[in-house]
Design a protein around this motif. Structure first.
Motif, mmCIF file in Angstrom:
data_model
loop_
_atom_site.group_PDB
_atom_site.id
_atom_site.type_symbol
_atom_site.label_atom_id
_atom_site.label_comp_id
_atom_site.label_asym_id
_atom_site.label_seq_id
_atom_site.Cartn_x
_atom_site.Cartn_y
_atom_site.Cartn_z
ATOM 1 N N PHE A 127 0.818 -1.214 0.000
ATOM 2 C CA PHE A 127 0.000 0.000 0.000
ATOM 3 C C PHE A 127 0.853 1.266 0.000
ATOM 4 C CE2 PHE A 127 0.677 -1.768 4.183
ATOM 5 C CZ PHE A 127 1.172 -0.709 4.903
ATOM 6 N N CYS A 128 2.176 1.094 0.047
ATOM 7 C CA CYS A 128 3.095 2.231 0.136
ATOM 8 C C CYS A 128 3.893 2.426 -1.145
ATOM 9 C CB CYS A 128 4.096 2.036 1.278
ATOM 10 S SG CYS A 128 3.409 2.186 2.932
ATOM 11 N N THR A 129 4.166 3.682 -1.470
ATOM 12 C CA THR A 129 5.195 4.015 -2.444
ATOM 13 C C THR A 129 6.545 3.875 -1.752
ATOM 14 O OG1 THR A 129 3.756 5.579 -3.595
ATOM 15 C CG2 THR A 129 6.134 5.828 -3.934
ATOM 16 N N GLN A 130 7.456 3.131 -2.364
ATOM 17 C CA GLN A 130 8.754 2.859 -1.743
ATOM 18 C C GLN A 130 9.745 3.975 -2.075
ATOM 19 O OE1 GLN A 130 9.071 0.065 0.320
ATOM 20 N NE2 GLN A 130 6.864 -0.136 -0.122
ATOM 21 N N LEU A 131 10.395 4.508 -1.054
ATOM 22 C CA LEU A 131 11.355 5.591 -1.209
ATOM 23 C C LEU A 131 12.735 5.101 -0.771
ATOM 24 C CD1 LEU A 131 9.232 8.554 0.217
ATOM 25 C CD2 LEU A 131 9.424 7.768 -2.148
ATOM 26 N N ASP A 132 13.714 5.209 -1.654
ATOM 27 C CA ASP A 132 15.069 4.712 -1.397
ATOM 28 C C ASP A 132 15.945 5.856 -0.898
ATOM 29 O OD1 ASP A 132 17.487 3.414 -1.335
ATOM 30 O OD2 ASP A 132 17.671 3.181 -3.514
ATOM 31 N N LEU A 133 16.374 5.774 0.344
ATOM 32 C CA LEU A 133 17.216 6.819 0.937
ATOM 33 C C LEU A 133 18.698 6.611 0.682
ATOM 34 C CD1 LEU A 133 15.559 7.253 4.463
ATOM 35 C CD2 LEU A 133 14.947 8.344 2.294
ATOM 36 N N THR A 134 19.081 5.413 0.234
ATOM 37 C CA THR A 134 20.496 5.059 0.152
ATOM 38 C C THR A 134 21.332 6.044 -0.644
ATOM 39 O OG1 THR A 134 19.841 2.731 0.332
ATOM 40 C CG2 THR A 134 22.104 3.187 -0.339
ATOM 41 N N PHE A 194 15.082 7.183 14.713
ATOM 42 C CA PHE A 194 15.686 7.934 13.609
ATOM 43 C C PHE A 194 14.782 9.076 13.153
ATOM 44 C CE2 PHE A 194 18.297 4.259 13.703
ATOM 45 C CZ PHE A 194 19.485 4.571 13.070
ATOM 46 N N GLY A 195 13.480 8.947 13.366
ATOM 47 C CA GLY A 195 12.561 9.997 12.938
ATOM 48 C C GLY A 195 12.619 11.256 13.774
ATOM 49 N N SER A 196 13.142 11.166 14.999
ATOM 50 C CA SER A 196 13.152 12.329 15.886
ATOM 51 C C SER A 196 13.993 13.470 15.333
ATOM 52 C CB SER A 196 13.680 11.935 17.271
ATOM 53 O OG SER A 196 12.860 10.976 17.878
ATOM 54 N N SER A 197 15.145 13.135 14.751
ATOM 55 C CA SER A 197 16.028 14.177 14.229
ATOM 56 C C SER A 197 15.638 14.615 12.825
ATOM 57 C CB SER A 197 17.483 13.696 14.241
ATOM 58 O OG SER A 197 17.618 12.468 13.533
ATOM 59 N N LEU A 198 14.913 13.761 12.096
ATOM 60 C CA LEU A 198 14.506 14.111 10.734
ATOM 61 C C LEU A 198 13.268 14.998 10.706
ATOM 62 C CD1 LEU A 198 14.782 13.723 7.631
ATOM 63 C CD2 LEU A 198 13.257 11.747 7.880
ATOM 64 N N ALA A 199 12.312 14.752 11.602
ATOM 65 C CA ALA A 199 11.025 15.453 11.551
ATOM 66 C C ALA A 199 11.166 16.984 11.512
ATOM 67 C CB ALA A 199 10.152 15.018 12.727
ATOM 68 N N VAL A 259 18.324 14.196 2.409
ATOM 69 C CA VAL A 259 17.268 13.219 2.707
ATOM 70 C C VAL A 259 15.932 13.932 2.851
ATOM 71 C CG1 VAL A 259 16.405 11.591 4.446
ATOM 72 C CG2 VAL A 259 18.822 11.568 3.795
ATOM 73 N N ALA A 260 15.919 15.026 3.610
ATOM 74 C CA ALA A 260 14.670 15.765 3.828
ATOM 75 C C ALA A 260 14.125 16.341 2.524
ATOM 76 C CB ALA A 260 14.902 16.883 4.849
ATOM 77 N N ARG A 261 15.014 16.889 1.697
ATOM 78 C CA ARG A 261 14.552 17.452 0.415
ATOM 79 C C ARG A 261 13.979 16.367 -0.481
ATOM 80 N NH1 ARG A 261 19.827 20.375 0.759
ATOM 81 N NH2 ARG A 261 19.376 22.439 1.624
#
Length: 330
Positions: free
Chosen positions: A136-143, A275-280, A166-168
């Motif tokens: 159900f998700c679009t897959q996003l590759d951060l690598t 990991f989401g705490s610093s990205l948000a 990563v954020a952009r």
């Protein structure tokens, strides 16, 4: 072999690792590196450190070029199944039919970039397996936007100041703009990573940086208690004992980050681990509100009591460390 030779005490291990870290490279916020020591020095010290960690019952941890890491070796299908079942249940129960676009992104462990020549998990296969479990998700590759320097030397987490790309990328993928310029601030005390804590070592610490901007200075953060009442928290809690917990006050089941300057009709539900705490905060520019949900502390069966699902963007952001050992997800 004598007991003295067979057992390497914590003090001696600390000396060895300190020497490695002092000989290693440290990335600055500008991306520059300082180097010292020969390759032969590194190789000899790495062998000694590996032996020392094994003798202390810390097999799986290793050091390379001044970074401490933990090996991720074997794919655990049962753990991926558990994570996938939790995420699917969240979608089926709360998101299906709401119009929410859903995305999934995996944060590979540091071992992905450091473990050449060592047994290693196939991170591409892990991503493929999670894609099967989150249809159900679009897959996003951060690598492509990560490197070894993205991570702390003595900690498993990524460095906020290294996450702008990563954020952009995530903002663009989710249809919003994240282009702010930031001021880099330095925590005014030494940062000791969680790997050092696990190994009970005392070694030269790292610097921890965090980012501010006019937009972030105007944001309000809050955590929700069991009654659902929001309790204001600082965006960066500088009083936290463990430095990485300064980002949105560390482990919390439910946190909101409101941006008065953002589009009030643009919201993000971020299902995340630490990991989401610093990205948000770096995504805040693109949203009127971000709601962070940690399913380790807020069970999925209770989400309906605390959240209203009405077509928000939804991002499942999880590290390989958690996905491959997912029993804490509920």
């Amino acid at each position: 072999m004598s007991k003295r030779k067979a057992v390497l005490g914590a003090a001696a291990l600390a000396v060895l690792l300190a020497a490695v870290l002092l000989c290693g490279r440290e990335a600055t916020p500008s991306g520059e590196e300082t180097t010292a020591g020969s390759q032969e020095d590194f190789l000899n010290l790495e062998d000694l450190v590996d032996q020392a960690l094994e003798q202390q019952g810390q097999a799986g941890f290793y050091q390379k070029d001044g970074w401490l890491a933990k090996e991720e070796v074997s794919l655990q299908p049962a753990m991926l199944d558990h994570a996938g079942e939790i995420f699917q249940s969240v979608y089926d129960t709360y998101l299906a039919g709401t119009g929410s676009p859903c995305y999934f992104a995996m944060v590979p462990g540091k071992h992905c970039f450091l473990g050449e020549g060592r047994p290693s998990l196939d991170y591409s296969l892990l991503a493929e397996e999670m894609a099967v479990r989150t249809p159900f998700c679009t897959q996003l590759d951060l690598t492509p936007y990560l490197s070894l320097e993205t991570y702390y030397r003595t900690d498993c987490h990524w460095r906020q100041e290294m996450l702008l790309d990563v954020a952009r990328y995530l903002g663009e993928a989710m249809g919003t703009q994240v282009t702010a310029q930031y001021t880099i601030c330095t925590l005014d005390r030494a940062f000791t990573g969680n790997y050092l804590d696990q190994l009970n070592l005392s070694l030269p610490p790292e610097k921890l940086y965090y980012l501010t901007s006019p937009t972030l200075e105007g944001c309000q953060a809050a955590r929700c208690d069991l009654s659902g009442t929001p309790q204001p928290i600082p965006l960066y809690d500088l009083s936290r004992d463990y430095g990485y917990d300064l980002f949105l006050s560390g482990a919390q089941g439910l946190v909101t980050l409101s941006n008065p300057q953002g589009d009030p009709d643009k919201e993000l539900l971020l299902f995340r681990d630490s990991f989401g705490s610093s990205l948000a905060p770096l995504l805040a520019e693109g949203y009127g509100q971000i709601t962070l949900v940690d399913l380790r502390y807020l069970p999925s069966v209770l989400l309906g009591e605390y959240l209203d699902f009405h077509g928000q963007d939804v991002l499942f952001l999880y590290s390989s460390l958690l996905l491959n050992n997912s029993l804490s997800l509920r």
